[in-house]
Design an enzyme around this catalytic site. Structure first.
Site, PDB file in Angstrom:
ATOM      1  N   LYS A  68     -47.904 -13.427  -7.802  1.00 50.76           N
ATOM      2  CA  LYS A  68     -48.820 -13.264  -8.756  1.00 50.76           C
ATOM      3  C   LYS A  68     -49.188 -15.014  -9.356  1.00 50.76           C
ATOM      4  O   LYS A  68     -50.410 -14.891  -9.853  1.00 50.76           O
ATOM      5  CB  LYS A  68     -48.082 -12.709 -10.324  1.00 50.76           C
ATOM      6  CG  LYS A  68     -46.788 -13.264 -10.654  1.00 50.76           C
ATOM      7  CD  LYS A  68     -46.131 -12.656 -11.858  1.00 50.76           C
ATOM      8  CE  LYS A  68     -44.976 -13.174 -12.174  1.00 50.76           C
ATOM      9  NZ  LYS A  68     -43.842 -12.842 -11.315  1.00 50.76           N
ATOM     10  N   HIS A 196     -34.998 -13.309 -15.515  1.00 48.50           N
ATOM     11  CA  HIS A 196     -35.805 -14.393 -15.421  1.00 48.50           C
ATOM     12  C   HIS A 196     -35.619 -15.186 -16.838  1.00 48.50           C
ATOM     13  O   HIS A 196     -35.765 -14.733 -17.763  1.00 48.50           O
ATOM     14  CB  HIS A 196     -37.302 -13.838 -15.311  1.00 48.50           C
ATOM     15  CG  HIS A 196     -38.167 -14.661 -15.106  1.00 48.50           C
ATOM     16  ND1 HIS A 196     -38.350 -15.969 -15.743  1.00 48.50           N
ATOM     17  CD2 HIS A 196     -38.992 -14.890 -13.833  1.00 48.50           C
ATOM     18  CE1 HIS A 196     -39.384 -16.882 -14.931  1.00 48.50           C
ATOM     19  NE2 HIS A 196     -39.864 -16.025 -13.944  1.00 48.50           N
ATOM     20  N   GLU A 273     -37.218 -15.883  -7.489  1.00 49.09           N
ATOM     21  CA  GLU A 273     -38.586 -15.634  -7.403  1.00 49.09           C
ATOM     22  C   GLU A 273     -39.288 -16.646  -7.797  1.00 49.09           C
ATOM     23  O   GLU A 273     -40.303 -16.881  -8.764  1.00 49.09           O
ATOM     24  CB  GLU A 273     -38.805 -14.421  -8.254  1.00 49.09           C
ATOM     25  CG  GLU A 273     -38.000 -13.030  -8.200  1.00 49.09           C
ATOM     26  CD  GLU A 273     -38.200 -12.018  -9.051  1.00 49.09           C
ATOM     27  OE1 GLU A 273     -38.820 -12.522 -10.148  1.00 49.09           O
ATOM     28  OE2 GLU A 273     -37.516 -10.915  -8.910  1.00 49.09           O
TER      29      GLU A 273
END
Length: 458
Positions: A68, A196, A273
């Site tokens: 993304k 996250h 990530e």
């Protein structure tokens, strides 16, 4: 192992040349024409350097690039070439990554709230790893993807992040036991925990706190017979070169926390990530002044109190907030314009502002700039334009997205070839590195990074 990118896909920078040289070369060429469109230069070599630095700094962590952040084909191709995994958030992103030959095992569908049709798409295409943070998602998955391997996303204390994410995603610790029990009743396989810390995390200790919380969830899962084997520490890693020290500080917190709560003997695989970490500094943008407007103002002289005429200057350029500068609204960015032509010290400076090309009054890039007088046809350059820019660019008002020119140094390209050779040996089940006499097992990231240290790639 398949080849995802060819030498013909980018411009080779020979020794002594850098991406900025290519940008200036392109500007010189297009300045001879009327088509002086905005454009990017993407230094894929910078991404190679970041990848090797990541492997060296976090040797137990496999990066799954957050698509993304920048889904440009050249970016995902070079990362696939180097064996990275991919964090996808939608069917379209999964399609993109699989179109370049990436295997399903190297994809995690890391969106905790998914449309049923897209869950079924993942199932049909072999993508099994997916995240969840609520009971409804478990029910959807149990019916639509019985072979899914679910990762429970937990909330973090991201109050000090510039872009907190736990306001939208992440299960609080107090609800995890119930979710695990529900998953067991639905016969859903839960393989691990993810979190996250938020975009622009300014407190590295948040990673350690979240890793500690993940350990607690692993222990909860064991109560229900789960033997979880995956920890996903998410993103939040800075990507600008001036944030390199912060990245090192973050790694200095993560590594001991992993050794404490998830020692190698535990057999738990660690992934992350990273998104902006890879691409932020790799992309530079050149925009051209297409119009200007002078606004006359009066100001009071500092010495004698008299009124003198002056002017504010509005410059209109051929990319804006509906295009590559959407990062101003969506990513808390403050792009800093760089003049292609350095002004002489004796040139007067004027209060100036930069505006995009659309007919919307919100299309403002920067204001309160002190600049020498510039003219239609002059250029501005912007560094650190790789994260959350091109990926969210629109064609509002009919303005096209800025073209991307990919470049890479020959040294970086040679490093990619050696790295791919090492990954191929892993696929062929070789145990010890045969193209470097380093003594490490080939699966050890140190084997893959040490080969490049003498060439100053990292």
């Amino acid at each position: 192992m398949p080849s995802y990118i060819q030498e013909s896909d980018f411009i080779m920078l020979e020794e002594g040349f850098v991406a900025r040289d290519l940008m200036e070369k392109i500007i010189n060429e297009v300045s001879q024409t009327d088509d002086q469109d905005a454009f990017f230069v993407a230094d894929l070599g910078d991404i190679v350097k970041k990848h090797l630095r990541f492997l060296k700094a976090l040797p137990r962590v496999k990066p799954f690039y957050a698509v993304k952040c920048n889904s440009s084909r050249g970016v995902v191709q070079i990362l696939a070439e180097m064996g990275a995994g991919f964090d996808c958030a939608s069917k379209t992103e999964i399609e993109l990554i699989q179109s370049i030959g990436v295997k399903p095992k190297n994809i995690i569908y890391a969106n905790p709230c998914k449309q049923i049709s897209q869950i079924k798409f993942a199932a049909m295409n072999g993508v099994q790893m997916m995240t969840f943070d609520n009971e409804v998602e478990l029910s959807k998955v149990s019916q639509s993807h019985p072979n899914a391997k679910m990762v429970l996303r937990i909330a973090t204390d991201d109050t000090k992040a510039s872009g907190p994410l736990s306001i939208k995603f992440g299960a609080p610790l107090k609800s995890c036991r119930h979710l695990l029990e529900r998953a067991k009743n639905l016969n859903v396989d839960v393989i691990g925990v993810s979190f996250h810390v938020g975009t622009g995390c300014s407190n590295p200790k948040t990673y350690a706190e979240s890793i500690s919380d993940a350990r607690l969830v692993f222990e909860m899962a064991s109560e229900f017979g789960y033997k979880m084997w995956l920890l996903d520490i998410g993103g939040g890693f800075p990507g600008r070169d001036d944030k390199k020290n912060l990245f090192n500080e973050i790694c200095a917190v993560i590594n001991p926390a992993l050794d404490l709560y998830f020692p190698e003997a535990s057999g738990v695989e660690i992934i992350a990530e990273p998104g902006r970490y890879y691409v932020a500094s790799a992309f530079s943008l050149a925009v051209n002044i297409i119009a200007k407007k002078e606004v006359q103002v009066d100001y009071c002289g500092s010495d004698d109190g008299e009124i003198y005429p002056s002017k504010n200057i509005m410059y209109y350029v051929n990319d804006g907030v509906y295009g590559s500068f959407n990062c101003i609204f969506f990513d808390h960015a403050h792009p800093n314009p760089i003049l292609l032509k350095k002004p002489s010290p004796d040139q007067p400076l004027y209060s100036s502002s930069l505006w995009g090309p659309t007919c919307d009054g919100l299309d403002k890039i920067a204001e309160h700039l002190q600049l020498p007088e510039l003219y239609v046809g002059d250029w501005f350059l912007f560094d650190n334009m790789g994260a959350y820019t091109v990926v969210a660019s629109s064609t509002f008002n009919g303005f096209l997205q800025s073209r991307i020119h990919y470049a890479m140094s020959r040294v970086a390209w040679e490093a990619v070839q050696l790295l791919q050779k090492g990954l191929h040996q892993v696929e062929e089940k070789e145990t010890v590195c045969s193209f470097m006499s380093c003594g490490w097992e080939i699966s050890d990231p140190r084997c893959l990074t040490s080969v490049f240290a003498p060439r100053d790639i990292i």
